[in-house]
Write an enzyme that holds these catalytic residues in place. Sequence first.
Site, mmCIF file in Angstrom:
data_model
loop_
_atom_site.group_PDB
_atom_site.id
_atom_site.type_symbol
_atom_site.label_atom_id
_atom_site.label_comp_id
_atom_site.label_asym_id
_atom_site.label_seq_id
_atom_site.Cartn_x
_atom_site.Cartn_y
_atom_site.Cartn_z
ATOM 1 C CD GLU A 1 -3.064 -1.034 0.315
ATOM 2 O OE1 GLU A 1 -3.093 -0.089 -0.485
ATOM 3 O OE2 GLU A 1 -3.940 -1.924 0.348
ATOM 4 C CG ASP B 1 -5.984 -7.407 -7.012
ATOM 5 O OD1 ASP B 1 -4.917 -7.681 -6.455
ATOM 6 O OD2 ASP B 1 -6.819 -6.629 -6.516
HETATM 7 C C1 DMJ Z 1 -6.499 0.356 -4.736
HETATM 8 O O1 DMJ Z 1 -5.697 0.776 -3.700
HETATM 9 C C2 DMJ Z 1 -5.720 -0.280 -5.835
HETATM 10 O O2 DMJ Z 1 -6.450 -0.247 -7.000
HETATM 11 C C3 DMJ Z 1 -5.319 -1.687 -5.515
HETATM 12 O O3 DMJ Z 1 -4.619 -2.331 -6.542
HETATM 13 C C4 DMJ Z 1 -6.525 -2.501 -5.183
HETATM 14 N N1 DMJ Z 1 -7.321 -1.885 -4.178
HETATM 15 C C5 DMJ Z 1 -7.579 -0.491 -4.170
HETATM 16 C C6 DMJ Z 1 -8.910 -0.081 -4.682
HETATM 17 O O4 DMJ Z 1 -9.944 -0.945 -4.503
#
Ligand code: DMJ
Length: 792
Positions: free
Chosen positions: A144, A289
Amino acid sequence: MPATISESFIHGQRLMLIFLVALCIVVACVLSTETTMPTQNMSNKERAELREEARDMFYHAYNAYMQNAYPADELMPLSCKGRYRGVTPSRGDMDDILGNFSMTLVDTLDTLVLLGDFTEFEHAVKLVIRDVQFDSDIIVSVFETNIRMVGGLLSAHILAEYLQKHADTMHWYKGELLELSRELGYRLLPAFNTSTGIPHARVNLRLGMKDPMLKKSRETCTACAGTILLEFAALSRLTGDPIFEVRAHAAMDALWKLRHRGSDLMGTVLNVHSGDWVRRDSGVGAGIDSYYEYLFKSYVLLGDDKYLARFNRHYNAVMKYVSEGPMLLDVLMHRPHAKSKNFMDSLLAFWPGLQVLSGDLKPAVQTHEMLYQVMQMHTFIPEAFTVDFQIHWGQHPLRPEFIESTYFLYRATGDHHYLQVGKKALKTLQKYAKVSCGYAAVNDVRTGKHEDRMDSFVLSETIKYLFLLFSDPQDLIINVDEFVFTTEAHLLPLSIAQLGNATFSFRQTDEHNVLDFMRTCPSSNKLFPEKVRKPLRNFITGSCPRTTAGKRLSALDFQASNADHLRAVYDMGITMVSVGDRSQGKAKSHEEGEMGLQFMQEMLELTKMQSINQLAQLQAVAYATDEKPQDWIALMAGPSHFGPELTGDQFVQGELILAKPLRACDETLENAEEAKGKVLVAERGDCTFVSKARLAQKVGAAALIVCDNVPGSSGETQPMFAMSGDGKDDVLIPVVFMYSMEFGKLSAVMQRRKQPLRVRVMQMVEFKRWQLAKEQRLNQTASVAQKPEKEL
Ligand code: DMJ
């Protein structure tokens, strides 16, 4: 009437047959009629109004944050104040995103430039330079911090220099944001000191990994470790210090080595020291993802072919095992034919956007459409939803993924449908999420109840993508086609590749195989690398080869891993969907429709063989009735990824007993004594499958049946799945799952009887074998006695 094993097996066959026949009808229909979906065009005026509404949304949220929360990391929109790490009551692991480094402002800087608000951008950059510091004794998430903070600072630095050049402003700026991002990068580096090179999930900003709280740190997620390279490569190339890019490439290489060599799939959680997988579930949503996203975008940004080759390998695997028509359902990386979950999470909504970028438009359109249905049904896309679109987890933190995909689909197709979808998403946010102090997350889409939370991605992604969707690219201050959007929607310029890479020499690797290019879409080498890295729309149109009429694909030759085969099948009007799915394919032409019919015939044959496979995964809960004590009846059940697997002639037999309380989530059971040696039943919900299993084991049950809590669910109409565990190996009793309809039959028999009901938990295929052997024995006896044949 309870279904016998043969009945349910035959019923399963019949359903498959009905499904195939239904598909044939769909194909046949499109041979005679051409249906068109009416799309309501959006006027330029309305589009411009929506763009302005998106801009207003931005300022409503941004001003609320700046006036009531800054320099906090986040705004709490209900209490209208800032969320500070260590000051505001802790939310546990969720707070690992907070580092008391003004995250929302940093994450939002580049959106200000896109909006053309240079004055506020300049002001905000000055604030960041003045206020943001990283020397804090705080443990943060590496992933993050990288995507929101490092990415935010880098993108703002690049745009600040861009404005100096092109807008004759900010001449005072001397790269201070780049310095900040370099410093933060150094603070993240200790996390990369592992034997595999795969970074730890968390690091202390001041103490690195020396924080005693991090002593036991072992596990990270695939996306956490695999979503570093874009930012770290940019950091290295802009600062001239290769260390960041070296570490990020090494992490990607180590991850790649951990793929399952048979399926080419990845799990979601792993041990950074041993490289062992802790969770082998494999999908495209939570936990994995952006690993896929960064493989593809690393190729686009850096031009390194090996990332495209890797992406293609994984992409083929996902399309083969995870994708089912428009659905994307987790499987196990090492047993990819078994679904491991029967729900999807909202994070996977980014996937159609990635498919657009990689050139595979048709499945992108389909999945997006499926998600739109979910959204229309529940107002927002809930965090998790089942294959029949029921809510699995009702939260909605105003995530951007669906809008992001909508934006890319609109850019690729120009179809106004996507503008209408975006309008709906925008109006929904306005109606249900807007509060006087910003936008509040939705705690449960069923009740619409708000949560005191506005994540930084609401400004950096959700509203940014809405603004972009309704803007004409030529009206934007920068040409977005010259940038790659990071996973947090930060802009990194394609020109970064020209800055060169001091970290490694370009080499042909064994995995970089021409075949990998040819098997996927786009499939022409000529497209790479120039066109891909030019305007994105150029590599979408017409880039996918289609199977030409004349070379008919036969069902026997069909390989679900072959992207060309999949496309040929789509073009024949056949969508690979699971039973109960509502979507349908539409043949491209009359001839291809006919080929589709022939293909389906062959599929009917192959189905027989496939059923044998499916049967091998299935578990059975068998019982006999008082009326016919010799005739056992089996009800289908799903396996689990924890506890022993019952194979061959192994089974567990015991009296059935319901857990008290039924959910079995407490410390112990009220009827713990009674449950000893019996087959315990617990209802799904309130706690994990594996924790119910542990409790059952603790009270001495012989086996556990988890029954579904969704009324009317049945294995006859939805795919059976295997229950996930948490990677630990401590469950020693067999655990199976039953949908409501099947369990309802068992419970009805249980209630009718005066005596306790004895059940046998075993493999369905073994039950079948057992019954056949019994039938044969009886047949032999009957023929020896020369009696007329009797129905058994
Ligand atoms: C974001 O911080 C980014 O897109 C991340 O890859 C996935 N989650 C959040 C948004 O949902």
